[in-house]
Design an enzyme around this catalytic site. Structure first.
Site, PDB file in Angstrom:
ATOM      1  N   GLY A  14       0.836  -1.189   0.000  1.00  0.00           N
ATOM      2  CA  GLY A  14       0.000   0.000   0.000  1.00  0.00           C
ATOM      3  C   GLY A  14       0.872   1.241   0.000  1.00  0.00           C
ATOM      4  N   MET A  16       2.445   4.979   1.485  1.00  0.00           N
ATOM      5  CA  MET A  16       3.022   5.404   2.757  1.00  0.00           C
ATOM      6  C   MET A  16       1.897   5.818   3.704  1.00  0.00           C
ATOM      7  SD  MET A  16       6.532   7.358   1.720  1.00  0.00           S
ATOM      8  CE  MET A  16       6.979   7.535   3.444  1.00  0.00           C
ATOM      9  N   GLY A  19       0.047   1.964   7.412  1.00  0.00           N
ATOM     10  CA  GLY A  19       0.165   0.999   8.505  1.00  0.00           C
ATOM     11  C   GLY A  19       0.834  -0.313   8.117  1.00  0.00           C
ATOM     12  N   LYS A  20       1.622  -0.314   7.045  1.00  0.00           N
ATOM     13  CA  LYS A  20       2.279  -1.542   6.600  1.00  0.00           C
ATOM     14  C   LYS A  20       3.275  -2.061   7.625  1.00  0.00           C
ATOM     15  CE  LYS A  20       3.875   0.423   2.933  1.00  0.00           C
ATOM     16  NZ  LYS A  20       3.405   1.757   3.332  1.00  0.00           N
ATOM     17  N   THR A  21       4.125  -1.209   8.152  1.00  0.00           N
ATOM     18  CA  THR A  21       5.115  -1.642   9.138  1.00  0.00           C
ATOM     19  C   THR A  21       4.427  -2.064  10.429  1.00  0.00           C
ATOM     20  OG1 THR A  21       6.801  -0.226   8.138  1.00  0.00           O
ATOM     21  CG2 THR A  21       7.207  -0.965  10.398  1.00  0.00           C
ATOM     22  N   ASP A  86      10.911  -5.589   5.844  1.00  0.00           N
ATOM     23  CA  ASP A  86      10.237  -4.307   5.662  1.00  0.00           C
ATOM     24  C   ASP A  86      10.870  -3.572   4.482  1.00  0.00           C
ATOM     25  OD1 ASP A  86       8.289  -2.442   6.346  1.00  0.00           O
ATOM     26  OD2 ASP A  86       9.581  -1.376   7.762  1.00  0.00           O
ATOM     27  N   GLU A  87      10.083  -2.715   3.842  1.00  0.00           N
ATOM     28  CA  GLU A  87      10.540  -1.893   2.712  1.00  0.00           C
ATOM     29  C   GLU A  87      11.132  -2.753   1.590  1.00  0.00           C
ATOM     30  OE1 GLU A  87       9.509   1.044   2.778  1.00  0.00           O
ATOM     31  OE2 GLU A  87       9.439   1.690   4.852  1.00  0.00           O
ATOM     32  N   CYS A 175      -5.462   9.879  -2.301  1.00  0.00           N
ATOM     33  CA  CYS A 175      -6.327   8.969  -3.047  1.00  0.00           C
ATOM     34  C   CYS A 175      -5.966   9.112  -4.533  1.00  0.00           C
ATOM     35  CB  CYS A 175      -7.799   9.297  -2.803  1.00  0.00           C
ATOM     36  SG  CYS A 175      -8.304  10.907  -3.444  1.00  0.00           S
ATOM     37  N   CYS A 178      -6.803  12.636  -6.007  1.00  0.00           N
ATOM     38  CA  CYS A 178      -5.960  13.764  -5.568  1.00  0.00           C
ATOM     39  C   CYS A 178      -4.483  13.577  -5.914  1.00  0.00           C
ATOM     40  CB  CYS A 178      -6.101  13.960  -4.056  1.00  0.00           C
ATOM     41  SG  CYS A 178      -7.726  14.519  -3.513  1.00  0.00           S
TER      42      CYS A 178
END
Length: 189
Positions: A14, A16, A19-21, A86-87, A175, A178
């Protein structure tokens, strides 16, 4: 004939600030609570908050080993059940082969990262990992401009580099409506 073990592949992706981390940390903590041996890795060039931990934008941290190249995943994989990275987009297509080899060995892999860059293009290795994943979770955040679910990371600083290490000063979540993609600079004749 016995079927060789195959580790799971879980993909968390997703923009930045989605809430991925945090989700990666939650899954690592749940696996450790279930007595699984888990190794947490991060790219060494991600030095935003710590050299030796994955840290959320809100400050939650989990100890991690920094690696400079994706092949290093294999060097530290002995005697673990799960590797969490991560990343993952920092490693691009270099992550694909080590992840496949880990899974062939029976090691499960959980990856988290941005799946779309600031130009609006898909980040490698997601184009290869998503179709091979046991599970895919695509998170959204909140659009900085209108409050709708965010799907993009918009860069605020002028640079044509595809990856820069940054946070709230360098990026906002937007989004699709935008989102303004970064401009690509073309060489002059």
């Amino acid at each position: 004939m016995a079927i060789p073990p195959c580790g799971r592949l879980e993909v968390i992706c997703g923009p930045m600030f989605a809430g991925k981390t945090t989700e990666l940390q939650r899954r690592v903590n749940a696996a450790r609570a279930a007595a699984k041996r888990v190794l947490v890795l991060k790219p060494s060039r991600d030095t935003r908050y710590a050299d030796d931990a994955i840290v959320t934008h809100t400050g939650m941290r989990l100890d991690a080993r920094a690696i400079s190249c994706a092949a290093d995943m294999l060097a530290f994989a002995a005697d673990v059940d799960i590797i969490a990275i991560d990343e993952i987009h920092f490693f691009a297509d270099q992550a694909i082969e080590p992840i496949a080899l880990l899974r062939e060995r029976g090691t499960s892999v959980i990856v988290a990262g941005c799946d779309i860059d600031h130009f609006g293009d898909l980040f490698t290795p997601f184009d290869t990992l998503i179709p091979r994943a046991s599970e895919v979770l695509r998170l959204t955040g909140v659009c900085h401009r209108c409050g709708a679910p965010s799907t993009h990371s918009q860069r605020l600083v002028a640079t044509t580099e595809r990856i820069i290490v940054g946070g709230a000063k360098e990026f906002i979540a937007t989004c699709a409506a935008c989102f303004t993609p970064s401009r690509r600079e073309h060489p002059r004749c």
